[in-house]
Scaffold this active site. Structure first.
Site, mmCIF file in Angstrom:
data_model
loop_
_atom_site.group_PDB
_atom_site.id
_atom_site.type_symbol
_atom_site.label_atom_id
_atom_site.label_comp_id
_atom_site.label_asym_id
_atom_site.label_seq_id
_atom_site.Cartn_x
_atom_site.Cartn_y
_atom_site.Cartn_z
ATOM 1 N N GLU A 290 0.824 -1.222 0.000
ATOM 2 C CA GLU A 290 0.000 0.000 0.000
ATOM 3 C C GLU A 290 0.852 1.263 0.000
ATOM 4 O OE1 GLU A 290 1.516 0.082 3.887
ATOM 5 O OE2 GLU A 290 0.627 -1.639 2.885
ATOM 6 N N ASP A 291 2.046 1.199 0.577
ATOM 7 C CA ASP A 291 2.907 2.382 0.621
ATOM 8 C C ASP A 291 3.302 2.818 -0.784
ATOM 9 O OD1 ASP A 291 4.382 0.091 0.213
ATOM 10 O OD2 ASP A 291 5.696 0.360 1.938
ATOM 11 N N ASN A 292 3.704 1.857 -1.603
ATOM 12 C CA ASN A 292 4.092 2.182 -2.976
ATOM 13 C C ASN A 292 2.893 2.654 -3.798
ATOM 14 O OD1 ASN A 292 6.214 2.111 -5.108
ATOM 15 N ND2 ASN A 292 4.821 0.638 -6.036
#
Length: 483
Positions: A290-292
């Site tokens: 989810e961060d990317n």
């Protein structure tokens, strides 16, 4: 590749090689246009909500959580929310202890009451964060993993740089001319520090994690931020605006952002999270990385697109054996623990950034050393001096990594905003001299270099990902499927 490596190393050498600065005041242009004036930071700083997703007890959890409470930031502009996914989580007593200790501050605990009502997708971190995201009273969000320690001035420096679009001391956007790219995400270099300095079998995984993050990962992570050719965001510590993320999810629902919206079903899924303010983050629960994906969404937003920024700050994860709250907790961290972690995230990246993952072996010293030795020997020396070239290559690479390791470790916890009330964690300070010794450092560095290619091959040969004791599979549309 050598250019990229030394680009990252040079940035670390000049921007991370010293105590973190102390921004007590900001100089701005006065209304008459001629005289600069000094104003207090309190007058310009925006409010911030810190969200810390928590599951179970990580090494030195209390110290890590308390470090976010002790940020040198105006208390009336700071909200801290600890997010827990169920009422039986063993971390809750530690959180309640901190809330009681700092009851004069805006610190609260949110617990999911129903798994079904708070399950938006397979990503447990986003499911856990969603309630805090919705309850945040400030537009700026700092998503900070529960297992990392942060220095007391990290937030202050980050917000100043976010507001002024400054990346490691350089402006990325001119507010007068409108040229450049505004910073949409402030993030920090993730490091891991082995609490136990021994090289025993039960602690080798921790030492390898420490070595990887201090050397290979740090160089490339800093390079991609500085070069600004694509988003490269690790989810340990990210600061962005809710309004920007909600705007990006709206654009995804319209089919305006590529890479994420590669199927009509993705746009349809995003459309369900734009009807109510404060729900944009829930869309990203369909992804493991989810961060990317959040980085891609903010980067590519056609209305508010921007770039990432750094401040010279790091976040530090203690790993290995430790004690928490006076109670003994033993965290074994063996070689296969390290291998499995690397394999897991390589498999995630294989689907998200395939090209970068395929060339990753050439970022490691041994394989690129073989390529370089063969090329240089045959181009310039009629096939001779291969052993000499390879030895010199490895020697220079090793010296570079050793220098970088010492810089990051020495200044990881040196912040000019430290005071008597600020934590100075023992797990950083106690073993510095031991870690500096080449006789302790070199064997771990050699082992990590040797393991790099076998780990990559393992990652490429499989598809299943084990994350927090749950098996997942990444589909071709980048979404995660819980098995």
């Amino acid at each position: 590749m050598m250019f990229i490596i030394y680009y990252g190393f040079t940035e670390i050498y000049f921007k991370f090689n010293g105590p973190k600065y102390k921004p007590l005041e900001v100089q701005v242009q006065s209304n008459d246009g001629d005289v600069d004036k000094i104003i207090d930071l309190d007058d310009i700083l925006e409010g911030v909500t810190i969200l810390r997703p928590i599951k179970g007890i990580d090494p030195e959890l209390e110290i890590c959580l308390e470090s976010s409470i002790l940020q040198k930031y105006p208390s009336e502009k700071l909200q801290i929310i600890f997010c827990v996914e169920n009422s039986q989580d063993p971390a809750i007593p530690i959180i309640e202890k901190l809330i009681k200790r700092y009851n004069h501050l805006d610190v609260e605990l949110l617990i999911d009451e129903s798994y079904e009502d708070n399950h938006f997708g397979p990503n447990p971190k986003i499911n856990n964060l969603a309630k805090g995201y919705k309850m945040a009273k400030f537009d700026i969000i700092w998503v900070l993993d529960s297992n990392v320690f942060v220095n007391p001035g990290t937030l202050l420096r980050s917000i100043i740089n976010l507001q002024k679009s400054i990346d490691n001391g350089r402006e990325t956007f001119n507010f007068d001319t409108g040229k450049g790219n505004k910073i949409k995400i402030m993030h920090h270099v993730p490091l891991a520090v082995s609490i136990n300095n021994s090289n025993t079998l039960g602690n080798l995984g921790a030492r390898l994690d420490e070595m990887f993050l201090f050397t290979s990962h740090a160089k490339f992570y800093v390079f991609f931020n500085k070069a600004s050719i694509a988003p490269c965001v690790n989810g340990k510590s990210n600061i962005y605006r809710k309004s920007d993320l909600d705007s990006s999810v709206m654009e995804i629902s319209k089919g305006q952002i590529p890479l994420i919206n590669n199927r009509e079903s993705i746009a349809k899924a995003a459309s369900t999270f734009v009807k109510t303010p404060g729900e944009g983050i829930r869309f990203f629960s369909r992804y493991i990385g989810e961060d990317n994906m959040i980085g891609i969404a903010l980067w590519n937003d056609p209305n508010n697109g921007g770039r990432t920024g750094m401040t010279g700050d790091v976040v530090i994860q203690p790993i290995g054996g430790s004690t928490n709250n006076g109670l003994p907790f033993h965290y074994t961290n063996k070689i296969m623990d390290y291998v499995n972690r690397r394999v897991r995230w390589l498999r995630v990246r294989k689907y998200m950034v395939l090209a970068a993952t395929l060339v990753e072996p050439t970022t490691e010293s041994l394989l690129i050393g073989v390529f370089g030795t063969y090329g240089l020997s045959n181009l310039f020396f009629q096939g001779q001096y291969k052993k000499t070239i390879m030895f010199l290559h490895e020697l220079i690479w090793c010296i570079t990594d050793y220098t970088q390791f010492k810089i990051l470790l020495k200044f990881a916890n040196q912040d000019k905003l430290h005071d008597n009330q600020t934590i100075s964690p023992y797990f950083i300070n106690d073993h510095i001299e031991e870690k500096y010794k080449l006789i302790n450092w070199l064997p771990i560095w050699i082992l990590r270099e040797i393991l790099a290619l076998p780990i990559w091959i393992m990652a490429m040969c499989g598809t299943e990902i084990d994350w927090r004791n749950r098996p997942f599979k990444i589909r071709t549309d980048l979404c995660a499927e819980e098995l």
